[in-house]
Enzyme design. Structure first.
Site, PDB file in Angstrom:
ATOM      1  N   LYS A   1      -5.882  19.620  -5.706  1.00 38.43           N
ATOM      2  CA  LYS A   1      -5.297  18.963  -4.518  1.00 38.43           C
ATOM      3  C   LYS A   1      -4.097  18.125  -4.910  1.00 38.43           C
ATOM      4  O   LYS A   1      -3.045  18.187  -4.275  1.00 38.43           O
ATOM      5  CB  LYS A   1      -6.370  18.119  -3.839  1.00 38.43           C
TER       6      LYS A   1
ATOM      7  N   ASP B   1       0.866  -1.173   0.000  1.00 36.86           N
ATOM      8  CA  ASP B   1       0.000   0.000   0.000  1.00 36.86           C
ATOM      9  C   ASP B   1       0.914   1.237   0.000  1.00 36.86           C
ATOM     10  O   ASP B   1       2.110   1.129   0.295  1.00 36.86           O
ATOM     11  CB  ASP B   1      -0.860  -0.029   1.277  1.00 36.86           C
TER      12      ASP B   1
ATOM     13  N   LYS C   1     -11.853  11.958  -3.925  1.00 34.13           N
ATOM     14  CA  LYS C   1     -13.111  12.490  -4.473  1.00 34.13           C
ATOM     15  C   LYS C   1     -14.293  12.008  -3.638  1.00 34.13           C
ATOM     16  O   LYS C   1     -15.191  12.785  -3.300  1.00 34.13           O
ATOM     17  CB  LYS C   1     -13.273  12.050  -5.939  1.00 34.13           C
ATOM     18  N   GLU C   2     -14.249  10.735  -3.283  1.00 34.70           N
ATOM     19  CA  GLU C   2     -15.327  10.159  -2.461  1.00 34.70           C
ATOM     20  C   GLU C   2     -15.362  10.844  -1.097  1.00 34.70           C
ATOM     21  O   GLU C   2     -16.421  11.081  -0.523  1.00 34.70           O
ATOM     22  CB  GLU C   2     -15.093   8.657  -2.280  1.00 34.70           C
TER      23      GLU C   2
ATOM     24  N   ASP D   1      -0.304   5.114   0.842  1.00 34.64           N
ATOM     25  CA  ASP D   1      -0.621   6.124   1.862  1.00 34.64           C
ATOM     26  C   ASP D   1      -0.673   5.484   3.240  1.00 34.64           C
ATOM     27  O   ASP D   1      -1.468   4.587   3.501  1.00 34.64           O
ATOM     28  CB  ASP D   1      -1.960   6.793   1.537  1.00 34.64           C
TER      29      ASP D   1
HETATM   30  C1  XBP Z   1      -5.553   6.105   0.380  1.00 32.29           C
HETATM   31  C2  XBP Z   1      -6.717   6.939   0.058  1.00 32.29           C
HETATM   32  C3  XBP Z   1      -6.532   8.074  -0.872  1.00 32.29           C
HETATM   33  C4  XBP Z   1      -5.695   9.208  -0.326  1.00 32.29           C
HETATM   34  C5  XBP Z   1      -5.781  10.432  -1.204  1.00 32.29           C
HETATM   35  O1  XBP Z   1      -5.996   4.851   0.895  1.00 32.29           O
HETATM   36  O2  XBP Z   1      -7.811   6.682   0.518  1.00 32.29           O
HETATM   37  O3  XBP Z   1      -7.807   8.579  -1.160  1.00 32.29           O
HETATM   38  O4  XBP Z   1      -6.167   9.583   0.953  1.00 32.29           O
HETATM   39  O5  XBP Z   1      -5.512  10.153  -2.551  1.00 32.29           O
HETATM   40  P1  XBP Z   1      -5.072   3.555   0.877  1.00 32.29           P
HETATM   41  P2  XBP Z   1      -6.537  10.557  -3.732  1.00 32.29           P
HETATM   42  O6  XBP Z   1      -3.819   3.891   1.628  1.00 32.29           O
HETATM   43  O7  XBP Z   1      -5.866   2.513   1.608  1.00 32.29           O
HETATM   44  O8  XBP Z   1      -4.819   3.164  -0.557  1.00 32.29           O
HETATM   45  O9  XBP Z   1      -7.003  11.945  -3.456  1.00 32.29           O
HETATM   46  O10 XBP Z   1      -5.701  10.448  -4.986  1.00 32.29           O
HETATM   47  O11 XBP Z   1      -7.686   9.582  -3.693  1.00 32.29           O
HETATM   48 MG    MG Z   2      -3.048   3.109   3.399  1.00 30.06          MG
END
Ligand code: XBP
Ligand code: MG
Length: 259
Positions: free
Chosen positions: A87, A11, A56-57, A13
């Site tokens: 963003k 993963d 976005k969600e 983030d």
């Molecule tokens: C990561 C996310 C992403 C980031 C932002 O989750 O949920 O939405 O917060 O990135 P994970 P975007 O680590 O479980 O993959 O704005 O590009 O969505």
């Molecule tokens: Mg994550």
């Protein structure tokens, strides 16, 4: 016996780097200010909003939570698309200026896995450009080539906790889940990986320390380094690690997978 995973699926983030609090969050806030919106996501509020995966969600859920926030907005989809692009531009700026370091042990583990011929892949819900910026800024321009597959929201729009992104990686690798190891940081990520039947190691962070993670194979506070040991928090395979194991390397993974 020292069994190695054939492939590791990372993963991004929260796992490769703590990108949310000081990366995505301030980038969202700058985009909101540019658009003349008085939204400002505090560290605490953003923690609650992270339950919704996908930027976005996340914005859409925030707007729907409070009808006052979208009272003048007719073209919500267009607004969300514009805010999200802005963003991600700000996020790229933050990352490229050196604002987000990799978490302890990440670079060491990636290098060791590469050396040992383990196939490296990424399964993330974030946008591809964000992953490219993070890898290039921290590991150099060649680092994208370290990964056999980089699966992002651009390839798999169905966000975690759906297993879609992990299934996409498994299909691309042509491997069964039991030959692979997922590395995650959150409950949504763990649910996604486990729904694809992957053994999963979780490194918690400030936003995920209270998530329900008990079903993970291993829960630790970080991968650790020889001079900065990890803490073992739990997990169904935790007992398999030899006493005194201070950080996650291929030897530790062999203990976990080989027992
Ligand atoms: C990561 C996310 C992403 C980031 C932002 O989750 O949920 O939405 O917060 O990135 P994970 P975007 O680590 O479980 O993959 O704005 O590009 O969505
Ligand atoms: Mg994550």
């Amino acid at each position: 016996m020292n069994i190695k995973p054939v492939a590791m699926i990372f993963d991004v983030d929260g796992t490769l780097a703590d990108t949310e609090r000081d990366g995505h969050r301030p980038a969202f806030n700058r985009a909101f200010a540019d658009a003349g919106l008085d939204w400002n996501w505090s560290v605490e509020e953003y923690g609650r909003l992270l339950r919704i995966t996908g930027g976005k969600e996340r914005m859409r859920a925030y707007m729907q939570d409070d009808p006052i926030k979208n009272k003048d907005i007719n073209q919500i989809d267009e607004l969300i698309t514009g805010l999200h692009e802005a963003k991600n531009r700000y996020y790229g700026d933050i990352v490229r200026s050196g604002g987000i370091a990799l978490r302890p042990g990440v670079e060491r583990l990636l290098l060791e896995a590469r050396e040992q011929g383990i196939r490296l892949t990424i399964a993330t819900t974030t946008t591809r450009s964000n992953v490219v910026a993070l890898l290039e800024a921290n590991l150099g321009f060649d680092s994208l080539d370290w990964f056999d597959i980089i699966a992002t929201a651009d390839e798999v729009p169905d966000k975690k906790p759906s297993p879609a992104v992990y299934n996409y990686v498994l299909e691309g690798l042509g491997l069964g889940a039991s030959d692979c190891l997922a590395l995650e940081d959150s409950q949504n990520g763990l649910r996604s990986a486990q729904a694809a039947n992957l053994p999963t190691l979780v490194t918690i962070n400030g936003y995920t320390r209270n998530d329900a993670l008990e079903s993970a194979e291993l829960i630790i506070d970080q991968f650790g380094e020889p001079d900065a040991p990890m803490q073992i928090i739990g997990g169904v395979w935790a007992q398999r690690l030899k006493e005194g194991t201070a950080y996650i390397d291929l030897k530790a993974l062999g203990q976990l997978l080989g027992a």
